[in-house]
Design an enzyme around this catalytic site. Sequence first.
Site, mmCIF file in Angstrom:
data_model
loop_
_atom_site.group_PDB
_atom_site.id
_atom_site.type_symbol
_atom_site.label_atom_id
_atom_site.label_comp_id
_atom_site.label_asym_id
_atom_site.label_seq_id
_atom_site.Cartn_x
_atom_site.Cartn_y
_atom_site.Cartn_z
ATOM 1 N N GLN A 1 -12.299 24.789 75.197
ATOM 2 C CA GLN A 1 -11.941 25.204 76.101
ATOM 3 C C GLN A 1 -12.671 24.708 77.624
ATOM 4 O OE1 GLN A 1 -9.947 28.296 77.106
ATOM 5 N NE2 GLN A 1 -9.093 27.747 78.896
ATOM 6 N N GLY B 1 -5.974 35.637 79.517
ATOM 7 C CA GLY B 1 -4.899 36.059 78.442
ATOM 8 C C GLY B 1 -5.331 34.710 77.769
ATOM 9 N N ASP B 2 -4.992 35.692 76.663
ATOM 10 C CA ASP B 2 -4.709 34.487 76.024
ATOM 11 C C ASP B 2 -3.857 35.519 74.226
ATOM 12 O OD1 ASP B 2 -5.755 31.843 74.218
ATOM 13 O OD2 ASP B 2 -5.540 33.406 73.031
ATOM 14 N N LYS C 1 -15.049 32.588 76.124
ATOM 15 C CA LYS C 1 -13.744 33.033 75.383
ATOM 16 C C LYS C 1 -13.786 34.226 74.912
ATOM 17 C CE LYS C 1 -9.730 31.335 74.533
ATOM 18 N NZ LYS C 1 -8.459 31.066 75.200
ATOM 19 N N ASN D 1 4.028 33.950 75.753
ATOM 20 C CA ASN D 1 3.849 33.412 76.778
ATOM 21 C C ASN D 1 3.852 31.863 76.458
ATOM 22 O OD1 ASN D 1 1.872 31.963 79.076
ATOM 23 N ND2 ASN D 1 2.845 33.696 79.892
ATOM 24 N N THR E 1 1.009 27.953 81.456
ATOM 25 C CA THR E 1 1.196 27.348 80.241
ATOM 26 C C THR E 1 1.931 26.381 79.286
ATOM 27 O OG1 THR E 1 -0.965 28.821 79.907
ATOM 28 C CG2 THR E 1 -0.267 26.791 78.406
ATOM 29 N N LYS F 1 -15.111 30.421 81.869
ATOM 30 C CA LYS F 1 -13.657 30.596 81.845
ATOM 31 C C LYS F 1 -12.408 30.814 80.899
ATOM 32 C CE LYS F 1 -9.906 31.663 84.577
ATOM 33 N NZ LYS F 1 -9.850 32.894 83.805
ATOM 34 N N LYS G 1 -11.417 21.017 78.222
ATOM 35 C CA LYS G 1 -10.088 21.562 78.754
ATOM 36 C C LYS G 1 -10.699 22.132 80.230
ATOM 37 C CE LYS G 1 -7.779 25.060 76.307
ATOM 38 N NZ LYS G 1 -6.733 25.565 76.332
#
Length: 448
Positions: A114, A168-169, A129, A243, A212, A93, A117
């Site tokens: 990630q 997204g990123d 990622k 964002n 976020t 993820k 996290k």
Amino acid sequence: MAIKNTYLLGLMERVEKRNPGEPEFHQAVREVLESLEAVIEKHPEYVECGVIDSIVEPERIIKFRVPWVDDNGKVQINRGFRIQFNSAIGPYKGGLRFHPSVYEGIIKFLGFEQIFKNSLTGLPIGGGKGGSDFDPKGKSDGEVMRFCQSFMTELSKHIGADTDVPAGDIGVGGREIGYMYGQYKRLRNEFTGVLTGKGIPYGGSLARTQATGYGLCYFADEMLKDKGMSFEGKTVVISGSGNVAIYACEKATQLGAKVVALSDSNGYVYDSEGIDLGAVKQIKEVERKRIKEYINYRPNAKYTEGCGGIWTIPCDIALPCATQNEISAESAKALVANGVKAVAEGANMPSTPEAIEIFQSNKVLFGPAKAANAGGVATSALEMSQNSMRLSWTFEEVDEKLHGIMVNIYKNASAAAKEYGMEDNLVAGANIAGFIKVAEAMKAHGVV
Ligand code: NDP
Ligand code: 2IT
């Protein structure tokens, strides 16, 4: 902190040799290995069963050509990546980043971060990622759509709702997720939760857009409260205006703070009366223009060219929400000299190791990215749950769950730091708490 343990030093050397020319990945690994010194003293079994050697090596790296045709009929070639780093506790993820600076080392550092996290969220998600060196800036909607369709044509062979769930990123928001979801559905003839950050009409979760930024403020609020402080009446500087920055600004303001600055890669705006977020949303979310435009809405605000200078603005709380290594030692010194009380990272790895050292040695409360920005991926996992149940929760339900998750992350990171003799060091605490769950799962699975 420097690595002293012989085994960890040798491992760090192997990582550098095996991944040449990838300084961001080395930086991310070094920070985690530094934190693990205390862990392997207590748990030598993690070294013996090969867990630490394994965790720094991605399970799978997918690298592919992304051909597409621009509005002038010219063929363009970009490079796509997906790194499936660790699936010990759940499906891979993590987001997709579209930015010209993307190369394998950036995706590797982000995928590595990630793992820890995602573990910290307490939810069953592994680390991954992806992304591309495609630059969505200045492209037409048609060009973005054709690029996304081509990118997904290859990516679709490697992902799935129970295998790997991208989101997204930087450079990937609702528009891009929509085009990629449409293409996946068309190719596979299935309607599943294969991406998160989806639009509400087709399976997205309420509050994912805000998650976020909101989560960052919930985490920072908990960190402040623990030391008898709060957002109330504080001056806040936030970098970026995408964002994460926008919704961090919204929540910090709701919690009683005054946000006085935002930026993009060209420059920053300072508004002593407090940022008018309606204007920022219009400029960034609707018109996709530069932050410079803000002074057309607020003539008393000041625009400065160049984004690094934002950290010279005096503030109580700094929330870096743009990109990696945006806070240098020099910026950290300026923040400390101006009396900053807390720094919480919305972006991934925005502070250099030297900057972190400066914050910690000056007793500035410091919330590292892995913990502080985990609200986005946590809410993505909540989106996956809703998709699996074919149900949707209200905004309030999701927001409440997000809040609870961020409070828990703070508590767990803080407790782990204390348990391993590094009280108040949330960098170590987050790395340790995130690591242990994954390490236990890897140990249970044997050599795989
Ligand atoms: P967006 O694309 O929405 O916004 C990115 C913002 O950062 C823009 O203002 C952009 O300016 C600025 N920026 C990007 N690259 C640079 C650079 N090299 N130098 C200066 N400014 C830069 O992305 P997000 O808000 O989603 O992401 C911001 C950060 O938060 C990233 O580090 C991301 O990894 C992290 N993050 C995102 C999550 C999410 O859910 N979206 C979750 C957790 C972390 P410009 O427009 O000029 O490029
Ligand atoms: O860095 C991150 O945690 C993200 N970009 C969000 C990942 C996700 O899967 O929601």
